[in-house]
Design a protein around this motif. Sequence first.
Motif, short mmCIF file in Angstrom:
data_model
loop_
_atom_site.label_atom_id
_atom_site.label_comp_id
_atom_site.label_asym_id
_atom_site.label_seq_id
_atom_site.Cartn_x
_atom_site.Cartn_y
_atom_site.Cartn_z
N VAL A 1 56.57 -23.20 46.77
CA VAL A 1 55.69 -22.38 47.81
C VAL A 1 56.12 -21.48 47.20
O VAL A 1 54.98 -20.39 46.85
CB VAL A 1 56.14 -22.09 48.78
CG1 VAL A 1 58.06 -21.64 48.84
CG2 VAL A 1 55.28 -21.55 49.77
N THR A 2 56.69 -20.35 46.34
CA THR A 2 56.41 -19.06 45.72
C THR A 2 55.53 -19.26 44.82
O THR A 2 54.18 -18.82 43.97
CB THR A 2 57.67 -18.50 45.77
OG1 THR A 2 58.24 -18.36 46.81
CG2 THR A 2 57.19 -17.21 44.54
N TYR A 3 56.04 -20.11 43.83
CA TYR A 3 55.00 -20.38 42.34
C TYR A 3 53.00 -20.75 42.80
O TYR A 3 52.68 -20.13 42.28
CB TYR A 3 56.20 -21.79 41.59
CG TYR A 3 56.75 -21.42 41.41
CD1 TYR A 3 57.49 -20.57 40.22
CD2 TYR A 3 58.18 -21.85 42.36
CE1 TYR A 3 58.53 -20.16 39.73
CE2 TYR A 3 59.82 -21.83 41.20
CZ TYR A 3 59.53 -20.34 40.49
OH TYR A 3 60.91 -20.57 40.29
N GLY A 4 53.55 -21.88 44.19
CA GLY A 4 52.42 -22.22 43.95
C GLY A 4 50.95 -20.84 44.73
O GLY A 4 49.64 -20.63 44.18
N ILE A 5 51.75 -19.84 45.77
CA ILE A 5 51.19 -18.70 46.15
C ILE A 5 51.09 -17.37 44.64
O ILE A 5 49.23 -17.13 44.35
CB ILE A 5 52.10 -17.60 47.45
CG1 ILE A 5 52.31 -18.75 47.87
CG2 ILE A 5 51.17 -16.70 47.69
CD1 ILE A 5 53.10 -18.00 48.90
#
Length: 272
Positions: free
Chosen positions: A133-137
């Motif tokens: 999730v953090t990489y996607g954001i």
Amino acid sequence: MFAIYVLIPIVQSIWISFHEWDGLGDKAWIGLGNYIELLDDDTFYTSLKNNFLWLVLYLLAIPGGLAVALFLNQNVMGIRLYKSLFFFPFVISQVVVGLMFTWFYAPDFGLFSALIEKLTGQQIAILADERFVTYGIIVAGLWPQTAYCMILYLTGLNNINPEQVEAARMDGAKGLKLLWHVILPQLAPASFIALVVTVIGSLRSFDLVSIMTAGGPYGSSQILSYFMYEQALSEYGYRMGYGAAIAVVLFLIMMVFITLFIVRMLSQERNS
């Protein structure tokens, strides 16, 4: 004006961080209580880790912006249209960027999800998976930030001394040698500004996290700025003192980088 809108609020935030306060009633002095509680808060360490990831990966916007600027720095038909299209991500709101990437990652109809399903045979819910999730954001944030760095480098490329470039070519420099020894040194001011705005932008990213995940799933995408908002101004209890303590920590982290940038800038000015 600077004192009223910047200096005084900073001092007030530091003062509030030593109190337990709901924003309306009387403040109760607790000293370092909020900071001690922060040290035992797992969400705080998750936010710090994610902020570090943002800081490291967000720097990819600088070489990305340089590459796009070099590509667009040509005198060919329609180049202004291409420049406008590449700059478009920076013009639109971060909220719009967040919504676009939320749809892009959506498991049911998102383009990225469909591509992953074709390649691997299974769907991946990027924004619902604690691992990704953090990489996607961050990828969503890199899109407009790369566009901004591109504009800085395009401006710098317009100010390059053509005589130095021509002299280097006559001496046999070309390709990466020309870029590294002749063009990049002249782009140092643009690189400095790009580094400053990118680092500060990575540390104060709030909009995308708020729109795309609200810190989820299970707090895995929390960053300090959103954690501060969540504790001070959301339904979690309006803990203004605790939120102010988080803000002070974020301020101190920013001050470390800003101080390094100012020292570097002053050193360069003295040398020149």
